[in-house]
Design a protein around this motif. Structure first.
Motif, short mmCIF file in Angstrom:
data_model
loop_
_atom_site.label_atom_id
_atom_site.label_comp_id
_atom_site.label_asym_id
_atom_site.label_seq_id
_atom_site.Cartn_x
_atom_site.Cartn_y
_atom_site.Cartn_z
N THR A 93 0.95 -1.26 0.19
CA THR A 93 0.03 -0.07 -0.17
C THR A 93 0.89 1.32 0.10
O THR A 93 2.09 1.18 0.37
CB THR A 93 -0.81 -0.05 1.24
OG1 THR A 93 -0.08 0.08 2.38
CG2 THR A 93 -1.95 -0.97 1.21
N SER A 94 0.22 2.22 -0.43
CA SER A 94 1.01 3.61 -0.71
C SER A 94 0.69 4.51 0.86
O SER A 94 1.31 5.48 0.89
CB SER A 94 0.36 4.37 -1.60
OG SER A 94 -0.88 4.53 -1.49
N GLY A 95 0.26 3.81 1.60
CA GLY A 95 -0.10 4.68 2.86
C GLY A 95 1.20 5.05 3.52
O GLY A 95 2.34 4.62 3.55
N TYR A 234 -11.23 9.29 -17.28
CA TYR A 234 -12.15 8.02 -16.53
C TYR A 234 -11.45 7.71 -15.20
O TYR A 234 -10.28 7.78 -14.88
CB TYR A 234 -11.77 6.94 -17.38
CG TYR A 234 -12.33 7.08 -18.93
CD1 TYR A 234 -13.58 6.34 -19.02
CD2 TYR A 234 -11.55 7.54 -19.88
CE1 TYR A 234 -14.09 6.63 -20.41
CE2 TYR A 234 -12.35 7.72 -21.19
CZ TYR A 234 -13.69 7.28 -21.21
OH TYR A 234 -14.19 7.46 -22.74
N ASP A 235 -12.33 7.43 -14.59
CA ASP A 235 -12.05 7.25 -12.97
C ASP A 235 -11.70 5.60 -12.98
O ASP A 235 -12.30 4.78 -13.51
CB ASP A 235 -13.19 7.47 -11.96
CG ASP A 235 -12.65 7.87 -10.77
OD1 ASP A 235 -11.65 7.30 -10.42
OD2 ASP A 235 -13.57 8.08 -9.79
N ILE A 236 -10.83 5.41 -12.27
CA ILE A 236 -10.45 3.92 -11.60
C ILE A 236 -10.25 3.75 -10.30
O ILE A 236 -9.58 4.60 -9.75
CB ILE A 236 -9.31 3.31 -12.72
CG1 ILE A 236 -9.03 1.75 -12.48
CG2 ILE A 236 -7.85 4.15 -12.24
CD1 ILE A 236 -7.99 1.15 -13.70
N TYR A 237 -10.61 2.57 -9.68
CA TYR A 237 -10.67 2.37 -8.36
C TYR A 237 -10.16 1.03 -8.02
O TYR A 237 -10.32 -0.11 -8.84
CB TYR A 237 -11.97 2.32 -7.56
CG TYR A 237 -12.19 1.80 -6.38
CD1 TYR A 237 -12.12 2.83 -5.32
CD2 TYR A 237 -12.61 0.61 -6.06
CE1 TYR A 237 -12.37 2.25 -3.98
CE2 TYR A 237 -12.63 0.06 -4.59
CZ TYR A 237 -12.50 1.11 -3.50
OH TYR A 237 -12.37 0.68 -2.27
N LEU A 239 -7.62 -1.21 -4.77
CA LEU A 239 -6.88 -1.11 -3.39
C LEU A 239 -5.64 -2.21 -3.36
O LEU A 239 -6.06 -3.59 -3.94
CB LEU A 239 -7.47 -1.03 -2.11
CG LEU A 239 -8.49 -2.06 -1.82
CD1 LEU A 239 -8.90 -1.88 -0.36
CD2 LEU A 239 -9.76 -1.60 -2.57
N THR A 240 -4.59 -1.99 -2.83
CA THR A 240 -3.64 -3.13 -2.78
C THR A 240 -4.14 -4.42 -2.40
O THR A 240 -3.94 -5.62 -2.95
CB THR A 240 -2.45 -2.81 -2.02
OG1 THR A 240 -2.14 -1.44 -2.28
CG2 THR A 240 -1.13 -3.54 -2.29
N GLU A 241 -4.87 -4.26 -1.24
CA GLU A 241 -5.17 -5.62 -0.57
C GLU A 241 -5.90 -6.56 -1.37
O GLU A 241 -5.83 -7.84 -1.35
CB GLU A 241 -6.21 -5.25 0.81
CG GLU A 241 -5.38 -4.58 1.90
CD GLU A 241 -5.47 -2.75 1.57
OE1 GLU A 241 -5.59 -2.39 0.26
OE2 GLU A 241 -5.86 -2.10 2.30
N ARG A 303 -13.30 0.89 4.29
CA ARG A 303 -13.20 2.25 4.83
C ARG A 303 -13.95 3.36 3.90
O ARG A 303 -13.87 4.26 4.37
CB ARG A 303 -11.97 2.63 5.53
CG ARG A 303 -11.61 1.86 6.87
CD ARG A 303 -12.50 2.16 8.05
NE ARG A 303 -12.31 1.28 9.30
CZ ARG A 303 -13.07 1.50 10.07
NH1 ARG A 303 -14.52 2.10 10.00
NH2 ARG A 303 -12.94 0.34 11.15
N ASP A 304 -13.85 2.96 2.65
CA ASP A 304 -14.43 3.83 1.54
C ASP A 304 -15.83 3.65 1.90
O ASP A 304 -16.53 2.76 1.89
CB ASP A 304 -13.98 3.28 0.22
CG ASP A 304 -12.50 3.34 -0.05
OD1 ASP A 304 -11.93 4.35 0.43
OD2 ASP A 304 -11.62 2.69 -0.49
N ILE A 305 -16.31 5.11 1.59
CA ILE A 305 -17.91 5.18 1.76
C ILE A 305 -18.44 5.48 0.33
O ILE A 305 -18.01 6.28 -0.40
CB ILE A 305 -18.62 6.31 2.51
CG1 ILE A 305 -17.35 6.25 4.09
CG2 ILE A 305 -19.80 6.73 2.62
CD1 ILE A 305 -18.27 5.40 5.02
#
Ligand code: DLL
Length: 439
Positions: A93-95, A234-237, A239-241, A303-305
């Motif tokens: 993750t980039s955190g 264009y949006d793209i979503y 997460l690493t996990e 945790r994303d709403i």
């Protein structure tokens, strides 16, 4: 226009068939995790649920949640479901806070992930004739590797630029006629800004599409980027996990992101109670991987709403859509008792004609929260008199108050004085942490 898909048999599958496929895959994935991941087996045992209780997606709610803390606790190998020798890749993750989270991939996992990114590229009009400039960071961050792999699968000529060195990005973009740009929206905005400074007009480049994600951005920002770069954004979503970018992607409708439901089962839950909510409700996204080998995750809380929609999409894809993340249940700031999302602040800025170059500073002094927003002024306004600048600050402050319900102090600062990001922008500096406050 003829509709094209990367994997039409999956992307346009009837909804009933998707459900059947998910039922079958879920049963298999749960059994696989139970047999191979002692950490999750313990969670299931503690909750009194066995793989035999999971007969299909209706039973999903019986399974325990996995949280980021579990991933940190199990770091590095505790959630690995296969022998390390079967893995070919690690990403992280980039955190910038806390212990990093690492995810593992077998070749099969990499293939599925790259397919997801290829679907996103094709949905944005990508073909083998395109020149795809990937300026997401390469390395542990999944942005570079994911879009790079997807671009190869589509057959685009891939420019593995990574982020940074904006002059070189622009030189290659112009000399090699890049047609697709992949990076964070804040970096796309910066490239647009730099192109303008160099005297280029949007029509001087050959870009037709941008695949932008990894951080929150608004519709206003989309319009700004589309204008400055002369492309469709264009949006793209992702997460690493769960793999990385490509968990969900936008089609030409630009109206929500289609979740790759053949690989990811999605739920929305109440972040307070954990109760699953019906489609159409606003809540926290929870994902269950359906066919991962190395790092399968069941009921992972993002945790994303978001809000989900099953409404038919004119693009022909049948996969459920998610809104842009509307904030995170954990990045929400509570300032003077009021919930504030950075995306609200960004929307106000863009509505009032400012570029999204800003920084939010929060602190607590004498038991009272301070709330300051530094906003870069337009270079054309830099020579304004102090009186005019103060009036503009007041105007922006009033607009913020109307949106947020609390009054920030707005400071117009010199153009370019806020550090530009080559990856995810650091928007919030919350100094209340120094007081041990749990933000
Ligand atoms: O950001 C993966 C990615 C790379 C996505 C490139 C898209 C493009 P992480 O570093 O693990 O992975 O961060 C995941 O970033 O839970 C969201 O909060 C946020 N995020 C990702 N995509 C978007 C998006 C990558 N399109 C976290 N809009 C997620 C808003 C996003 N937030």
């Amino acid at each position: 226009m003829k509709k094209t898909y990367y994997q039409p048999e999956m992307e346009t599958m009837p909804v009933e068939d998707i459900k059947k496929l998910q039922d079958e895959k879920l049963v298999r994935q749960v059994r696989y995790v139970y047999d191979n991941v002692p950490y999750y087996r313990d969670l299931m045992d503690k909750k009194g649920v066995s793989p035999d209780d999971i007969k299909g997606t209706e039973d999903l709610h019986k399974l325990p949640f996995l949280k980021k803390d579990d991933l940190r606790e199990a770091y590095p190998y505790g959630l690995l479901a296969t022998d390390l020798k079967n893995c070919v890749r690690i990403q992280s993750t980039s955190g910038t806070t806390g212990k990093r989270v690492v995810a593992f991939y077998t070749q099969h996992d990499v293939d599925l992930w790259e397919d997801c990114c290829a679907r996103a590229l094709v949905a944005a009009g990508g073909t083998a004739g395109d020149v795809c400039q990937v300026c997401y960071g390469y390395g542990l961050f999944t942005g570079g590797a994911g879009l790079h792999g997807g671009s190869h699968k589509v057959g685009c000529l891939t420019l593995p630029m990574s982020s940074g060195n904006t002059d070189r990005q622009i030189q290659f973009m112009m000399d090699l006629n890049s047609t697709i740009l992949c990076c964070t929206p804040s970096y796309a905005a910066y490239i647009g800004e730099t192109l303008k400074e160099k005297g280029y007009k949007p029509e001087d480049n050959k870009l037709k599409a941008g695949i932008f994600g990894a951080e929150p951005w608004t519709e206003e920002m989309r319009r700004d980027i589309e204008k400055s770069l002369g492309l469709k954004a264009y949006d793209i979503y992702g997460l690493t996990e769960l793999s990385g970018p490509g968990v969900a992607f936008e089609c030409e409708e630009q109206n929500g992101m289609h979740i790759n439901e053949d690989h990811f089962l999605v739920e929305v839950i109440d972040p307070e109670t954990g109760e699953p909510l019906p489609v159409g409700s606003k809540g926290e996204l929870v994902f269950t991987s359906l066919d991962k080998e190395a790092f399968p995750l069941l009921r992972y809380r993002t945790r994303d709403i978001c809000i989900l929609s099953r409404e038919k999409c004119s693009c022909g894809r049948t996969f459920i859509r998610m809104t842009k993340p509307l904030g995170r249940s954990d990045d929400m700031m509570i300032i003077r008792g009021v919930n504030v999302f950075p995306s609200q602040i960004e929307a106000v800025l863009l509505n009032c004609g400012y570029a999204p170059n800003y920084q939010i500073l929060v602190d607590r002094i004498n038991n009272t929260d301070t709330f300051d927003i530094n906003v870069e002024m337009d270079p054309a306004d830099f020579s304004d008199t102090p009186k005019t600048i103060t009036a503009k600050e007041k105007e922006l402050q009033n607009a913020m108050k109307a949106m947020l319900g609390i009054n920030p102090k707005v400071h117009l600062v010199a153009p370019k004085s806020i550090t530009r990001s080559e990856g995810k922008a650091v928007r919030v500096i919350d100094n209340r942490k120094r007081l041990g406050i749990n933000i």
